[in-house]
Design a protein around this motif. Structure first.
Motif, PDB file in Angstrom:
ATOM      1  N   UNK A  89      -2.673 -68.830  -8.495  1.00  0.00           N
ATOM      2  CA  UNK A  89      -1.650 -68.963  -7.185  1.00  0.00           C
ATOM      3  C   UNK A  89      -0.282 -68.487  -7.757  1.00  0.00           C
ATOM      4  N   UNK A  90       0.153 -67.512  -6.806  1.00  0.00           N
ATOM      5  CA  UNK A  90       1.230 -66.799  -7.179  1.00  0.00           C
ATOM      6  C   UNK A  90       1.692 -65.992  -8.200  1.00  0.00           C
ATOM      7  N   UNK A  91       0.413 -65.825  -9.038  1.00  0.00           N
ATOM      8  CA  UNK A  91       0.596 -64.965 -10.193  1.00  0.00           C
ATOM      9  C   UNK A  91       0.733 -63.525  -9.534  1.00  0.00           C
ATOM     10  N   UNK A  92       1.809 -62.789 -10.160  1.00  0.00           N
ATOM     11  CA  UNK A  92       2.065 -61.472  -9.577  1.00  0.00           C
ATOM     12  C   UNK A  92       0.980 -60.301  -9.816  1.00  0.00           C
ATOM     13  N   UNK A  93       0.384 -60.314 -10.946  1.00  0.00           N
ATOM     14  CA  UNK A  93      -0.807 -59.368 -11.210  1.00  0.00           C
ATOM     15  C   UNK A  93      -2.111 -59.681 -10.391  1.00  0.00           C
ATOM     16  N   UNK A  94      -2.211 -60.827 -10.104  1.00  0.00           N
ATOM     17  CA  UNK A  94      -3.738 -61.400  -9.439  1.00  0.00           C
ATOM     18  C   UNK A  94      -3.267 -61.048  -7.926  1.00  0.00           C
ATOM     19  N   UNK A  95      -2.163 -61.329  -7.408  1.00  0.00           N
ATOM     20  CA  UNK A  95      -1.638 -61.122  -6.009  1.00  0.00           C
ATOM     21  C   UNK A  95      -1.509 -59.769  -5.669  1.00  0.00           C
ATOM     22  N   UNK A  96      -1.064 -59.103  -6.420  1.00  0.00           N
ATOM     23  CA  UNK A  96      -0.647 -57.655  -6.457  1.00  0.00           C
ATOM     24  C   UNK A  96      -2.437 -56.936  -6.376  1.00  0.00           C
ATOM     25  N   UNK A  97      -2.999 -57.119  -6.990  1.00  0.00           N
ATOM     26  CA  UNK A  97      -4.318 -56.693  -7.049  1.00  0.00           C
ATOM     27  C   UNK A  97      -5.076 -57.035  -6.013  1.00  0.00           C
ATOM     28  N   UNK A  98      -5.025 -58.301  -5.319  1.00  0.00           N
ATOM     29  CA  UNK A  98      -5.846 -58.616  -4.364  1.00  0.00           C
ATOM     30  C   UNK A  98      -5.203 -58.023  -2.825  1.00  0.00           C
ATOM     31  N   UNK A  99      -3.950 -58.027  -2.914  1.00  0.00           N
ATOM     32  CA  UNK A  99      -3.481 -57.265  -1.587  1.00  0.00           C
ATOM     33  C   UNK A  99      -3.774 -55.747  -1.688  1.00  0.00           C
ATOM     34  N   UNK A 100      -3.220 -55.144  -2.660  1.00  0.00           N
ATOM     35  CA  UNK A 100      -3.503 -53.612  -2.838  1.00  0.00           C
ATOM     36  C   UNK A 100      -5.082 -53.286  -2.628  1.00  0.00           C
ATOM     37  N   UNK A 101      -6.099 -54.095  -3.205  1.00  0.00           N
ATOM     38  CA  UNK A 101      -7.559 -54.007  -2.822  1.00  0.00           C
ATOM     39  C   UNK A 101      -7.757 -53.959  -1.301  1.00  0.00           C
ATOM     40  N   UNK A 102      -7.186 -55.153  -0.685  1.00  0.00           N
ATOM     41  CA  UNK A 102      -7.314 -55.088   0.621  1.00  0.00           C
ATOM     42  C   UNK A 102      -6.948 -53.755   1.560  1.00  0.00           C
ATOM     43  N   UNK A 103      -5.957 -53.205   1.016  1.00  0.00           N
ATOM     44  CA  UNK A 103      -5.321 -52.044   1.581  1.00  0.00           C
ATOM     45  C   UNK A 103      -6.056 -50.765   1.259  1.00  0.00           C
ATOM     46  N   UNK A 104      -6.536 -50.478  -0.004  1.00  0.00           N
ATOM     47  CA  UNK A 104      -6.850 -49.269  -0.621  1.00  0.00           C
ATOM     48  C   UNK A 104      -8.504 -49.055  -0.453  1.00  0.00           C
ATOM     49  N   UNK A 105      -9.188 -50.319  -0.423  1.00  0.00           N
ATOM     50  CA  UNK A 105     -10.661 -50.201  -0.219  1.00  0.00           C
ATOM     51  C   UNK A 105     -11.065 -49.525   0.985  1.00  0.00           C
ATOM     52  N   UNK A 106     -10.781 -49.862   1.966  1.00  0.00           N
ATOM     53  CA  UNK A 106     -11.099 -49.565   3.371  1.00  0.00           C
ATOM     54  C   UNK A 106     -10.667 -47.823   3.658  1.00  0.00           C
ATOM     55  N   UNK A 107      -9.645 -47.273   2.841  1.00  0.00           N
ATOM     56  CA  UNK A 107      -9.301 -45.813   2.782  1.00  0.00           C
ATOM     57  C   UNK A 107     -10.262 -44.808   2.314  1.00  0.00           C
ATOM     58  N   UNK A 108     -11.272 -45.646   1.604  1.00  0.00           N
ATOM     59  CA  UNK A 108     -11.994 -44.620   0.870  1.00  0.00           C
ATOM     60  C   UNK A 108     -13.008 -43.860   1.902  1.00  0.00           C
ATOM     61  N   UNK A 109     -13.598 -44.540   2.686  1.00  0.00           N
ATOM     62  CA  UNK A 109     -14.554 -43.627   3.700  1.00  0.00           C
ATOM     63  C   UNK A 109     -13.803 -42.489   4.476  1.00  0.00           C
ATOM     64  N   UNK A 110     -12.657 -42.832   4.971  1.00  0.00           N
ATOM     65  CA  UNK A 110     -11.832 -41.978   5.661  1.00  0.00           C
ATOM     66  C   UNK A 110     -11.414 -40.942   4.969  1.00  0.00           C
ATOM     67  N   UNK A 111     -10.912 -41.011   3.749  1.00  0.00           N
ATOM     68  CA  UNK A 111     -10.560 -39.809   2.662  1.00  0.00           C
ATOM     69  C   UNK A 111     -11.509 -39.069   2.521  1.00  0.00           C
ATOM     70  N   UNK A 112     -13.075 -39.692   2.237  1.00  0.00           N
ATOM     71  CA  UNK A 112     -14.075 -38.800   2.194  1.00  0.00           C
ATOM     72  C   UNK A 112     -14.857 -38.491   3.160  1.00  0.00           C
ATOM     73  N   UNK A 113     -14.564 -38.518   4.591  1.00  0.00           N
ATOM     74  CA  UNK A 113     -15.157 -38.494   5.584  1.00  0.00           C
ATOM     75  C   UNK A 113     -15.378 -36.740   5.674  1.00  0.00           C
ATOM     76  N   UNK A 114     -16.552 -36.431   6.397  1.00  0.00           N
ATOM     77  CA  UNK A 114     -16.730 -35.165   6.392  1.00  0.00           C
ATOM     78  C   UNK A 114     -16.050 -34.340   7.611  1.00  0.00           C
ATOM     79  N   UNK A 115     -15.200 -35.138   8.375  1.00  0.00           N
ATOM     80  CA  UNK A 115     -14.570 -34.738   9.521  1.00  0.00           C
ATOM     81  C   UNK A 115     -13.208 -34.370   9.139  1.00  0.00           C
ATOM     82  N   UNK A 116     -12.721 -33.149   9.226  1.00  0.00           N
ATOM     83  CA  UNK A 116     -11.408 -33.034   8.490  1.00  0.00           C
ATOM     84  C   UNK A 116     -10.267 -33.945   9.413  1.00  0.00           C
ATOM     85  N   UNK A 117     -10.513 -33.994  10.709  1.00  0.00           N
ATOM     86  CA  UNK A 117      -9.485 -34.728  11.675  1.00  0.00           C
ATOM     87  C   UNK A 117      -9.507 -36.119  10.975  1.00  0.00           C
ATOM     88  N   UNK A 118     -10.552 -36.825  10.765  1.00  0.00           N
ATOM     89  CA  UNK A 118     -10.547 -38.206  10.275  1.00  0.00           C
ATOM     90  C   UNK A 118      -9.701 -38.299   8.850  1.00  0.00           C
TER      91      UNK A 118
END
Length: 276
Positions: free
Chosen positions: A75-104
């Motif tokens: 609780x409140x550990x800087x590394x743990x908190x950073x990893x969890x929040x950054x994971x929440x933001x970065x994980x859902x970006x992967x399908x969009x960045x790898x999408x076959x549609x250049x617009x997406x």
């Protein structure tokens, strides 16, 4: 056991904070997913569900005033908190960045760059307030206020709202190009949830750790939670009013906002806390 109960409460609190964030900061209603079909139907759904779980985990790990599991090392550990929040933001970006549609892919890349720039400033503000050694004496308050101001300035970019919203000039669906309605609702819900938890982290970091402390212990924790949620609502409302009438910005303009306007405030807060 206390951490498990806190995690269960976080699962309930996550959609409530997401709804409040969208309603107050973006002045619109958030459409919740109607079924779990989108989760099993695509990589976008799976990553969005993972983002939601990580957002809920963030709420359990934030050092809320009088946290029932506040003595747990996570609780409140800087590394743990950073990893969890950054994971929440970065994980859902992967399908969009790898999408076959250049617009997406282009829309996802723009969203990723702006969000990372905003989060770097928000993290600096959180670090100054939570782990930078700033106290609560009158002499420490200017540093804390500078950090909070910097974090609130950068948070719309990190969250992708207002002028920093998703790019829709080439496609109305932006990074969600080609997805069905249920998957889009799930992705937008996950986006709101992770933005809400990031703002909750900033708000909690800016609050006294003994908020509600003068009350008897059985009543102090609910009072501290209520005051924290009130501060969260006030921050979301302030962000909404500040960004309501701003036009959509370009990628270079968004980066300048983060680096040339918000970052100097956060850096000034850090220098002040170190000097004082």
């Amino acid at each position: 056991m206390d951490l498990i109960l806190t995690a269960a409460l976080a699962l309930v609190l996550t959609p409530a904070l997401a709804l409040a964030f969208v309603g107050l900061a973006e002045r619109r209603a958030l459409e919740l997913p109607r079924s779990l079909a989108a989760v099993a139907g695509s990589a976008d759904g799976l990553t969005a569900a993972a983002s939601l779980l990580l957002a809920a985990a963030t709420l359990a790990l934030i050092p809320w005033p009088l946290h029932p599991a506040g003595e747990h090392p996570w609780v409140g550990h800087p590394v743990v908190l950073w990893a969890v929040i950054e994971g929440a933001f970065l994980v859902p970006l992967l399908p969009g960045l790898l999408a076959p549609s250049p617009l997406a892919a282009r829309a996802a890349s723009r969203e990723a760059q702006i969000s990372v720039a905003g989060r770097m400033v928000v993290w600096l503000a959180i670090g100054v307030a939570l782990w930078g050694g700033a106290g609560w004496s009158p002499g420490d308050l200017p540093g804390r206020l500078l950090a909070l101001a910097a974090g609130l300035m950068a948070l719309p970019a990190a969250a992708g709202i207002g002028p920093f919203g998703p790019e829709r000039s080439l496609s109305p669906s932006g990074a969600e190009e080609g997805l069905d309605d249920e998957a889009i609702r799930l992705l937008r819900f996950a986006r709101a949830a992770r933005a809400a938890t990031l703002m909750a982290t900033l708000v909690v970091a800016s609050l006294p750790p003994r908020l509600g402390g003068p009350l008897p212990l059985p009543a102090a924790a609910p009072a501290a939670l209520a005051l924290s949620l009130g501060a969260y609502a006030a921050a979301a409302l302030a962000i909404g009013r500040a960004t309501a009438d701003l036009p959509r910005t370009t990628l270079p303009g968004a980066l300048r906002w983060c680096w040339a306007r918000a970052l100097p405030l956060a850096a000034a807060a850090l220098v002040y806390v170190i000097a004082v």
